[in-house]
Design a protein around this motif. Sequence first.
Motif, mmCIF file in Angstrom:
data_model
loop_
_atom_site.group_PDB
_atom_site.id
_atom_site.type_symbol
_atom_site.label_atom_id
_atom_site.label_comp_id
_atom_site.label_asym_id
_atom_site.label_seq_id
_atom_site.Cartn_x
_atom_site.Cartn_y
_atom_site.Cartn_z
ATOM 1 N N ARG A 1 0.832 -1.208 0.000
ATOM 2 C CA ARG A 1 0.000 0.000 0.000
ATOM 3 C C ARG A 1 0.869 1.261 0.000
ATOM 4 N N ALA A 2 1.976 1.211 0.720
ATOM 5 C CA ALA A 2 2.840 2.393 0.838
ATOM 6 C C ALA A 2 3.777 2.578 -0.360
ATOM 7 N N ALA A 3 3.899 1.549 -1.192
ATOM 8 C CA ALA A 3 4.873 1.590 -2.285
ATOM 9 C C ALA A 3 4.600 2.721 -3.270
ATOM 10 N N GLY A 4 3.338 3.068 -3.474
ATOM 11 C CA GLY A 4 3.028 4.133 -4.427
ATOM 12 C C GLY A 4 3.229 5.522 -3.886
ATOM 13 N N GLY A 5 3.549 5.663 -2.630
ATOM 14 C CA GLY A 5 3.693 6.984 -2.016
ATOM 15 C C GLY A 5 5.122 7.444 -1.844
ATOM 16 N N GLY A 6 6.024 6.998 -2.680
ATOM 17 C CA GLY A 6 7.411 7.432 -2.597
ATOM 18 C C GLY A 6 8.286 6.585 -1.706
ATOM 19 N N LEU A 7 7.789 5.415 -1.303
ATOM 20 C CA LEU A 7 8.571 4.543 -0.421
ATOM 21 C C LEU A 7 9.881 4.112 -1.065
ATOM 22 N N ALA A 8 9.842 3.913 -2.399
ATOM 23 C CA ALA A 8 11.024 3.393 -3.094
ATOM 24 C C ALA A 8 12.211 4.332 -2.992
ATOM 25 N N GLY A 9 11.968 5.649 -2.776
ATOM 26 C CA GLY A 9 13.067 6.597 -2.713
ATOM 27 C C GLY A 9 14.024 6.357 -1.568
ATOM 28 N N SER A 10 13.567 5.648 -0.520
ATOM 29 C CA SER A 10 14.426 5.376 0.631
ATOM 30 C C SER A 10 14.897 3.931 0.668
ATOM 31 N N LEU A 11 14.640 3.188 -0.393
ATOM 32 C CA LEU A 11 15.022 1.779 -0.443
ATOM 33 C C LEU A 11 16.021 1.528 -1.564
ATOM 34 N N SER A 12 16.768 0.456 -1.434
ATOM 35 C CA SER A 12 17.775 0.100 -2.423
ATOM 36 C C SER A 12 17.125 -0.270 -3.746
ATOM 37 N N ASN A 13 17.957 -0.330 -4.789
ATOM 38 C CA ASN A 13 17.450 -0.571 -6.134
ATOM 39 C C ASN A 13 16.776 -1.927 -6.303
ATOM 40 N N ASP A 14 17.053 -2.864 -5.400
ATOM 41 C CA ASP A 14 16.456 -4.199 -5.532
ATOM 42 C C ASP A 14 15.092 -4.291 -4.835
ATOM 43 N N PHE A 15 14.496 -3.159 -4.475
ATOM 44 C CA PHE A 15 13.185 -3.165 -3.835
ATOM 45 C C PHE A 15 12.147 -3.833 -4.738
ATOM 46 N N ASN A 16 11.445 -4.806 -4.178
ATOM 47 C CA ASN A 16 10.385 -5.524 -4.886
ATOM 48 C C ASN A 16 9.096 -5.359 -4.089
ATOM 49 N N PRO A 17 8.184 -4.480 -4.544
ATOM 50 C CA PRO A 17 6.964 -4.244 -3.754
ATOM 51 C C PRO A 17 6.061 -5.455 -3.659
ATOM 52 N N GLU A 18 6.063 -6.301 -4.687
ATOM 53 C CA GLU A 18 5.204 -7.489 -4.652
ATOM 54 C C GLU A 18 5.681 -8.481 -3.603
ATOM 55 N N ALA A 19 7.023 -8.616 -3.510
ATOM 56 C CA ALA A 19 7.589 -9.537 -2.517
ATOM 57 C C ALA A 19 7.831 -8.847 -1.189
ATOM 58 N N ALA A 20 7.603 -7.530 -1.143
ATOM 59 C CA ALA A 20 7.855 -6.743 0.064
ATOM 60 C C ALA A 20 9.260 -6.991 0.599
ATOM 61 N N SER A 21 10.253 -6.786 -0.282
ATOM 62 C CA SER A 21 11.630 -7.053 0.122
ATOM 63 C C SER A 21 12.580 -6.005 -0.461
ATOM 64 N N ALA A 22 13.649 -5.752 0.277
ATOM 65 C CA ALA A 22 14.744 -4.871 -0.159
ATOM 66 C C ALA A 22 15.926 -5.148 0.755
ATOM 67 N N SER A 23 17.124 -4.963 0.219
ATOM 68 C CA SER A 23 18.318 -5.312 0.995
ATOM 69 C C SER A 23 18.870 -4.141 1.802
ATOM 70 N N ALA A 24 18.396 -2.935 1.543
ATOM 71 C CA ALA A 24 18.940 -1.775 2.268
ATOM 72 C C ALA A 24 17.934 -0.637 2.275
ATOM 73 N N THR A 25 18.051 0.216 3.270
ATOM 74 C CA THR A 25 17.220 1.404 3.376
ATOM 75 C C THR A 25 17.994 2.493 4.097
ATOM 76 N N VAL A 26 17.554 3.724 3.903
ATOM 77 C CA VAL A 26 18.201 4.863 4.552
ATOM 78 C C VAL A 26 17.164 5.620 5.365
ATOM 79 N N GLY A 27 17.359 5.659 6.680
ATOM 80 C CA GLY A 27 16.537 6.487 7.543
ATOM 81 C C GLY A 27 17.244 7.798 7.819
#
Length: 833
Positions: free
Chosen positions: A154-180
Amino acid sequence: MVDLDYQAVIDRIDYLVGERPGTVILVFLLVTAGLAAGLGGISTSSGTSQFTSGSPAQQALDQVDEKFGTSFGTDTASTQLIQRDQNVLAKPALLRMLRTEKRVRERENLHVAATSSVADTIATTLDPSARTERERIDTVEDATPSEIDAAVKRAAGGGLAGSLSNDFNPEAASASATVGVVTHEIPGSDSSSAGTSGGSSPVTTVQQRVQSVVQRGGTSDVTVFGSGILSAEFGNVITDSLLIVVPAAAILILLFLVFSYRDPLDLLIGVVSLVMAIIWTFGFLGLADIPFSQMLVVVPALLLAVGIDFGIHAINRYREERSEGYGVVESMETTTDQLLVAFFIVTGTTVLGFLANLTSSLGPIRDLGLVSAIGITFTVLIFGIFLPAAKVYTDRWREEHDIPQFGMQPLGGEGSLIGRFLPYPVLVARKAPYVFLALVVIFTAVAAGYGTGVNTSFSQDDFLPPSQTPGWYHTLPEPFAPHEYHTTATLDYLDEHFTAASGSGGSVTMYIRGPLRKDYALESIHHASYDPPDSFVISNSSTLATSEPSRYANTRSIIDVIRSYAQRDASFRHLVRENDVNGNGIPDDDLGTIYDRLLDSPYHDQAREYLSRDERATRVSFTTKGNASQADVVADAHNVDNRYRLNAIATGQPVVFQYIADTILESAVKSLAVALLATALFLLLCFRVFSDYTTLGLVNLFPIVVTVALLAGAMRYLGIPLNALTATVLSISIGLGVDYSSHIVHRFGDEYEERDLYDAIDVAVRGTGGALTGSMLTTVAGIGVLVLAITPILGDFGSVTALSIFISYVLSVVVTPSAMAVWGHAVERYGSA
């Protein structure tokens, strides 16, 4: 010869050195003590901000920082929490990030104003009423994995990808890195510069505290990063480089001194003179309040190398006279009569080579030129007056106490290895000087043409340690062992795993000024991002009207804030639609009302990040591709800023750094031209004053012109760019390299008055060649040791400068004899010139 009574000055120095050596020594020691007081006042400055300050691109960026929101205010700073895990969107990783944020916020001395992360977004998506860190932690703890996965989608369409690594997969709800991000409100902090300044600062202190909190919390998958951490490493690099380079240079130079002097007392005099030169220069630095930067790390090596050169020439020339049976004072008078003139010529050309860098518009390059020129002046005073006085004093003491001397044979004497090589260039000068010089000129032209293709660069990476330092660094004992460095590895990781690596130049900012309430204002901003150039990232969302892939750049602007609020608030959404003429979701009419409503909403702070208080300035951030070159990004940015109907200026770190790179090339060319012209005029004047042959000054300069051409070609061949430090080498190589030809040509001028042409050439080459060889070896070692420095920019400078010295030496010994022969033929045919 011009009738100037320079000999009276030399005679006065001869008297003081020969008859009052103790007084000379005492005066120099007192001056040393006085300048040593300035050593405690030395401050440091490092990083890239010392270059960016004052540039037009940086001034534009400063205006952006001044006008927009708390995120860009001088009283705020942000710390990044980089989390790496098999899946940072899994429940355990989300909880670790939330708990880390809670621990950081609870520390009052961290001045936390806000925290934000993907974990916060997921928690509030699960429960919009979860406002505090404790509530968000409880929300995630109570959620099932499937509920978390659904929240991610649900949050993926609201700019969530900008804080996640390039391997972010919204369908699998997975990513290897993030920046807070942790935002701090720190009085007195300033994060506005595109560059990063070294040294201690409030931001550095706070971020180091954050690092300590995270480490004590046992959160091993979270790395703390920010401008303060980067600043601390910049400062450490200076200290570590000095602790490695200076002792290594001292050891190498000591070995060459032992070889060159071959006498314990002469060695002691040489070492004391070197120490004095360092104390004088750095004491002046402290008294003049000139900060010590990474650029100035090269100065000790330069002074050591040049000082050794002067020392070897003085001792070697003195030994020539002593080996002929002359006494102490008489030998030193002959030495100083000849070498003081040569030292004056050498110092003048060297100082001019350094001072040519004052033409640069970059402050650190000007500081390097000024400090080096002053240091060289101090060095010639010490080695031209103090060292001869100390030598006379100790040799008299030896004679009084019947203490033997060692190593009295001068370097390059008959039968020595150097002495066997030196006649060959003289033989070429006798047999075929014209053919040889013609070949040299052709080769020089080819090298110069090839060298025009040398690259120019300016990057933060130049000032950072490599991501993996050589293992031997860590085998060094204290206090020489360097710090642990992580910044470069972190930046590399961000570049590799994030589309726009934070802090590494992954975005360009458009600073836009004009009447933002006009109906065309927002449409112009939106239209400018259509069909972006190759280096800009395309938005990963579909267009508003269709499901076709977007042809717009990935941007962040006031338009995104309007859209975000419109999604959350029905009445605002209705207002936007009422004023949206073409139905693309961007309002055209009544923009003043829309801004007012937006600023009265919970989105006030976000709006202020993009809208100035007078509503006549805004900014748009474009994401750039990680594999795009800085030059391509900047060229594309300038193409885009022409698309705006309002006045737009491209800025941001890539633009600022590219401006510096262009300025570096301009500085290199300008300083080279100034150094060549000034040196040519100076040499012509010197030989006009000190001899009957003015045009010998051009003979002196010829090998140096060849050196510069070969050096430029070598830099291109070796892949060494013109950067902030190596750009100074071309002009500096004139100053340092002319030393070798000056000694030969000046000695030739003296000998030519009493000998025929080829005998004068032979005596000049043999008499100075040995000392030149010794000084070349020590200079190359003293400056070449900079390759051991931790930062790449210092290593490049050491390599290039050592190469220029070696080339200058070879050409002086090999080419100068033929040049003198051709000059002699011209003089004998056409008369004195």
